[in-house]
Write a protein that holds these residues in place. Structure first.
Motif, short mmCIF file in Angstrom:
data_model
loop_
_atom_site.label_atom_id
_atom_site.label_comp_id
_atom_site.label_asym_id
_atom_site.label_seq_id
_atom_site.Cartn_x
_atom_site.Cartn_y
_atom_site.Cartn_z
N MET A 1 4.68 -37.46 17.38
CA MET A 1 4.04 -36.64 18.31
C MET A 1 3.19 -37.72 19.43
O MET A 1 2.84 -38.63 18.61
CB MET A 1 2.91 -35.76 17.56
CG MET A 1 2.26 -35.00 18.42
SD MET A 1 3.13 -33.76 19.07
CE MET A 1 2.17 -32.59 19.90
N ILE A 2 3.07 -37.58 20.32
CA ILE A 2 2.59 -38.42 21.49
C ILE A 2 1.04 -38.19 21.72
O ILE A 2 0.75 -36.94 21.79
CB ILE A 2 3.28 -38.53 22.64
CG1 ILE A 2 4.81 -38.89 22.41
CG2 ILE A 2 2.70 -39.47 23.78
CD1 ILE A 2 5.01 -40.35 22.25
N ASP A 3 0.23 -39.19 21.42
CA ASP A 3 -1.22 -38.87 21.43
C ASP A 3 -1.69 -39.72 22.67
O ASP A 3 -0.98 -40.51 23.37
CB ASP A 3 -2.09 -39.11 20.41
CG ASP A 3 -2.08 -40.49 19.88
OD1 ASP A 3 -1.66 -41.59 20.52
OD2 ASP A 3 -2.40 -40.72 18.58
N ASP A 4 -2.81 -39.48 22.90
CA ASP A 4 -3.73 -40.47 24.12
C ASP A 4 -3.51 -41.93 23.85
O ASP A 4 -3.15 -42.58 24.91
CB ASP A 4 -5.10 -39.86 24.09
CG ASP A 4 -5.28 -38.54 24.87
OD1 ASP A 4 -4.48 -38.13 25.50
OD2 ASP A 4 -6.55 -37.93 24.70
N ARG A 5 -3.39 -42.29 22.55
CA ARG A 5 -3.60 -43.81 22.41
C ARG A 5 -1.99 -44.49 22.82
O ARG A 5 -1.79 -45.38 23.47
CB ARG A 5 -3.83 -44.31 21.05
CG ARG A 5 -5.32 -44.37 20.74
CD ARG A 5 -5.46 -45.16 19.40
NE ARG A 5 -6.72 -45.24 19.25
CZ ARG A 5 -7.60 -45.01 18.12
NH1 ARG A 5 -7.03 -44.16 17.15
NH2 ARG A 5 -9.00 -44.92 18.20
N ASP A 6 -1.13 -43.49 22.53
CA ASP A 6 0.17 -43.68 22.66
C ASP A 6 0.48 -43.68 24.27
O ASP A 6 1.01 -44.50 24.95
CB ASP A 6 1.53 -42.86 22.54
CG ASP A 6 1.35 -42.91 20.64
OD1 ASP A 6 1.33 -43.97 20.32
OD2 ASP A 6 1.78 -42.01 20.12
N ARG A 7 -0.18 -42.87 25.00
CA ARG A 7 -0.20 -42.61 26.46
C ARG A 7 -0.77 -44.07 27.26
O ARG A 7 -0.20 -44.47 28.05
CB ARG A 7 -0.87 -41.47 26.90
CG ARG A 7 -0.08 -40.14 26.62
CD ARG A 7 -0.79 -39.07 27.37
NE ARG A 7 -0.32 -37.70 27.17
CZ ARG A 7 -0.53 -36.99 25.78
NH1 ARG A 7 -1.34 -37.71 25.19
NH2 ARG A 7 0.01 -36.07 25.41
N LYS A 8 -1.87 -44.31 26.64
CA LYS A 8 -2.57 -45.74 26.97
C LYS A 8 -1.69 -47.02 26.68
O LYS A 8 -1.59 -47.73 27.82
CB LYS A 8 -3.96 -45.78 26.31
CG LYS A 8 -4.66 -46.88 26.96
CD LYS A 8 -5.12 -46.56 28.35
CE LYS A 8 -6.28 -47.75 28.89
NZ LYS A 8 -6.57 -47.57 30.21
#
Length: 154
Positions: A1-8
């Motif tokens: 699952m992609i989270d905000d840290r991964d996006r950043k």
């Protein structure tokens, strides 16, 4: 699952993939080892396709951009594959897209100067038969880049 840290992480790596992991970890509030594991996971799962160096077109000697709009009377699989091979083999053609609408393809061509377009054009038409080619010269680049929006990741 992609989270905000991964996006950043993805966003920052798109801007500069040579950023040290220590700096990247600090900017996303993770330990270095946790950040490194996330990068590896993003690579393994295909979110990071590759890491590249973006070259300065002026210094490389290809500051001119020409867009060639191509029409063809051929749509058979063998012609399309022949066209694909021809486009791939010509280094100055840096992008090629199949289109809907009036034209069949658009080619982004980078050149040392406008006059060099004829050299590329002749190499292409020597390889494949085309119905019509119309070229447009880019006068100014308003936006250029390869960074993708990461907001759509789920």
């Amino acid at each position: 699952m992609i989270d905000d840290r991964d996006r950043k992480i993805l966003d920052l790596l798109q801007l500069d993939c040579s950023i040290p992991v220590t700096e990247l970890a600090d900017r996303v509030a993770l330990s270095v080892s946790a950040c490194s594991r996330r990068i590896q996971k993003l690579e393994e799962s295909g979110y990071i396709a590759r890491r590249i160096a973006v070259l300065d077109r002026e210094r490389i000697g290809v500051p001119t951009t020409v867009y060639a709009l191509v029409k063809t009377a051929h749509h058979a699989d063998d012609w399309i594959e022949e066209f694909r091979r021809a486009v791939v083999d010509i280094a100055e053609i840096v992008e090629a897209h199949r289109l809907t609408g009036h034209y069949d393809y658009i080619l982004k061509i980078v050149l040392p100067r406008v006059e060099h377009y004829d050299v590329v054009y002749r190499r292409l038409v020597k390889r494949v038969e085309l119905f019509d080619v119309s070229a447009a010269i880019s006068m100014e680049t308003l936006k250029s880049g390869s960074a993708l929006p990461v907001d759509y990741l789920r």
